[in-house]
Design an enzyme around this catalytic site. Sequence first.
Site, PDB file in Angstrom:
ATOM      1  N   HIS A 127      70.951  27.136 -15.872  1.00 59.20           N
ATOM      2  CA  HIS A 127      70.584  28.114 -15.432  1.00 59.20           C
ATOM      3  C   HIS A 127      68.970  28.541 -16.314  1.00 59.20           C
ATOM      4  O   HIS A 127      68.635  28.730 -17.370  1.00 59.20           O
ATOM      5  CB  HIS A 127      71.431  29.626 -15.310  1.00 59.20           C
ATOM      6  CG  HIS A 127      72.117  29.646 -14.302  1.00 59.20           C
ATOM      7  ND1 HIS A 127      73.130  31.173 -13.896  1.00 59.20           N
ATOM      8  CD2 HIS A 127      73.093  29.091 -13.711  1.00 59.20           C
ATOM      9  CE1 HIS A 127      73.662  30.842 -13.028  1.00 59.20           C
ATOM     10  NE2 HIS A 127      73.605  29.265 -13.524  1.00 59.20           N
ATOM     11  N   TYR A 179      73.437  41.018 -14.618  1.00 58.76           N
ATOM     12  CA  TYR A 179      73.549  42.056 -16.030  1.00 58.76           C
ATOM     13  C   TYR A 179      72.992  43.601 -15.438  1.00 58.76           C
ATOM     14  O   TYR A 179      72.010  43.439 -14.796  1.00 58.76           O
ATOM     15  CB  TYR A 179      72.930  42.097 -16.928  1.00 58.76           C
ATOM     16  CG  TYR A 179      73.352  41.446 -17.500  1.00 58.76           C
ATOM     17  CD1 TYR A 179      72.897  39.043 -17.434  1.00 58.76           C
ATOM     18  CD2 TYR A 179      74.749  41.111 -19.215  1.00 58.76           C
ATOM     19  CE1 TYR A 179      72.859  38.475 -18.417  1.00 58.76           C
ATOM     20  CE2 TYR A 179      74.867  39.679 -19.459  1.00 58.76           C
ATOM     21  CZ  TYR A 179      74.403  38.802 -19.356  1.00 58.76           C
ATOM     22  OH  TYR A 179      74.294  37.587 -19.992  1.00 58.76           O
ATOM     23  N   PRO A 210      79.956  40.706 -26.303  1.00 60.54           N
ATOM     24  CA  PRO A 210      80.258  39.725 -25.734  1.00 60.54           C
ATOM     25  C   PRO A 210      79.114  39.960 -24.862  1.00 60.54           C
ATOM     26  O   PRO A 210      78.780  38.591 -23.923  1.00 60.54           O
ATOM     27  CB  PRO A 210      81.848  39.172 -24.977  1.00 60.54           C
ATOM     28  CG  PRO A 210      82.351  40.555 -24.822  1.00 60.54           C
ATOM     29  CD  PRO A 210      81.273  41.420 -25.878  1.00 60.54           C
ATOM     30  N   LYS A 213      77.190  35.398 -27.314  1.00 64.68           N
ATOM     31  CA  LYS A 213      77.516  34.710 -28.686  1.00 64.68           C
ATOM     32  C   LYS A 213      78.190  34.828 -29.236  1.00 64.68           C
ATOM     33  O   LYS A 213      77.724  33.262 -30.341  1.00 64.68           O
ATOM     34  CB  LYS A 213      76.204  35.533 -29.521  1.00 64.68           C
ATOM     35  CG  LYS A 213      74.568  36.078 -29.426  1.00 64.68           C
ATOM     36  CD  LYS A 213      73.824  34.659 -28.963  1.00 64.68           C
ATOM     37  CE  LYS A 213      72.339  35.489 -28.234  1.00 64.68           C
ATOM     38  NZ  LYS A 213      72.222  34.069 -27.538  1.00 64.68           N
ATOM     39  N   TYR A 272      68.338  35.211 -26.234  1.00 64.52           N
ATOM     40  CA  TYR A 272      69.454  34.936 -25.590  1.00 64.52           C
ATOM     41  C   TYR A 272      69.399  33.326 -25.164  1.00 64.52           C
ATOM     42  O   TYR A 272      70.794  32.617 -25.078  1.00 64.52           O
ATOM     43  CB  TYR A 272      68.586  35.284 -23.797  1.00 64.52           C
ATOM     44  CG  TYR A 272      69.843  35.495 -23.279  1.00 64.52           C
ATOM     45  CD1 TYR A 272      70.494  34.605 -22.145  1.00 64.52           C
ATOM     46  CD2 TYR A 272      70.830  36.906 -22.824  1.00 64.52           C
ATOM     47  CE1 TYR A 272      71.443  34.394 -21.128  1.00 64.52           C
ATOM     48  CE2 TYR A 272      72.259  36.460 -21.940  1.00 64.52           C
ATOM     49  CZ  TYR A 272      72.776  35.542 -21.074  1.00 64.52           C
ATOM     50  OH  TYR A 272      73.644  35.231 -20.665  1.00 64.52           O
TER      51      TYR A 272
END
Length: 390
Positions: free
Chosen positions: A72, A200, A292, A296, A384
């Site tokens: 991704h 998200y 979560p 990580k 990220y």
Amino acid sequence: MRTQVGIVGSGPAGLLLAEILRCNGIDAVIVECKSRAYVEGRIRAGVLEQGTVDLLREIGVAHRLEQEGLVHDGVDICLDGDRHHINFRELIGKTVVIYGQTEITKDLIQARLAAGGNILFDAGEVSVHNLDTDKPSINCVINGSRLRIDCDFIAGCDGFHGICRDSLPAGQIKTFGQTYPFAWLGALAESVPPSKQLIYVRSSRGFALFSMRSRTISRNYLQVGPDEDIGQWPDERIWQELAQRLGEEHSACIDAGRIVEKSITQMRSFVAQPMRHGRLFLAGDAAHIVPPTGAKGLNLAAADVRCLAGALKQYYQSGSEDVLHKYSATALNRVWKAQRFSRWMTSLLHIYPAQQDFENQIHQAELDYVLSSKAALTSFAENYVGLPYH
Ligand code: FAS
Ligand code: PHB
């Protein structure tokens, strides 16, 4: 039984550590209190940082990941129906891979057993001893027989609810942490994800996340109350709430397939330091927990054991304990940065209880700013995809 490194726990941390050690000719034994089926059946993380993928490749356990993992180049953030793509590849030239933790666990167990390594599943009454000496040991019961495993070192990879962290002498360890006023309801479904990207969502009804395990398996999450009863969430209600939070414009793509697993995960931030006492070294969730949101947890476990394995390799090659003495500080340097990012990302995307309306306004403004600033998006992307290893 005698081994060089005794490992408590066969989750990602324990399995990965054992495999890295084996590739460097260092003997290890894994003691696991659950069955192989239970360990391989746990549904957890899904996003791998490039560093974690590289580590799996280095130890030759990435064949299926290479075939089935989904690369991704970024994620989508949907703010009250407005959808924004954050392209990591354009911003910082890096990507992440979607590949379930369940699959990593299966791949690592298969690799270890195929190489003749052992994993003592269904171990009872596990305890660790003589941590302050150069002859620590793990005691347990296997098939009704008592067993003592004499080690040079013990790796406590037994997760947040394990026994290793609590085996340290009181006062030797300081803990930090906070809990959050919400939890995540996770649902794994036989359904085509609504987008090739992870989405998200921050909506007035709460956070949602549209993730996946493959092009026909979706993994979705909903922010719910901290004491939510999963029994109040039949499949239809889960799909309806996911659609409402994603918004009318995008929810037409939601494929409300059969939900095969659903569970509620509490949200907490937690760190225990130092991550070492004597000959016991903590790694993964045994030492730290992150909410979560930032994906990580699994990646931190991989970073810990990469660092610990390097230190053990130096010890066995040269007898020097220099890097072992630096393990805790090195691992914690990355842990705290991941804690910061995970808490920050959680605050941006979740709706806090009504008495924190001012905070909710601040979080909305901060997310608005991040989505409008290349500098802020670059910082988001750097964190990220995973900060560089120390
Ligand atoms: P683990 O908890 O995975 O493994 C510890 C192992 O030790 C287990 O197999 C356990 O059975 C064993 N054990 C415990 N006590 C023992 C004892 N006394 N003796 C022997 N063995 C013992 N992270 C993400 O990045 N994204 C997510 O979406 C995400 N979702 C999660 C959902 C849930 C419900 C949970 C609990 C965690 C989630 N995480 C997520 C975090 C998770 O992926 C962890 O970070 C990851 O499993 C850490 O791996 P380990 O440190 O190996 O710990
Ligand atoms: C998942 O696919 O389980 C997942 C993805 C991204 C997250 C958390 C969990 O931030």
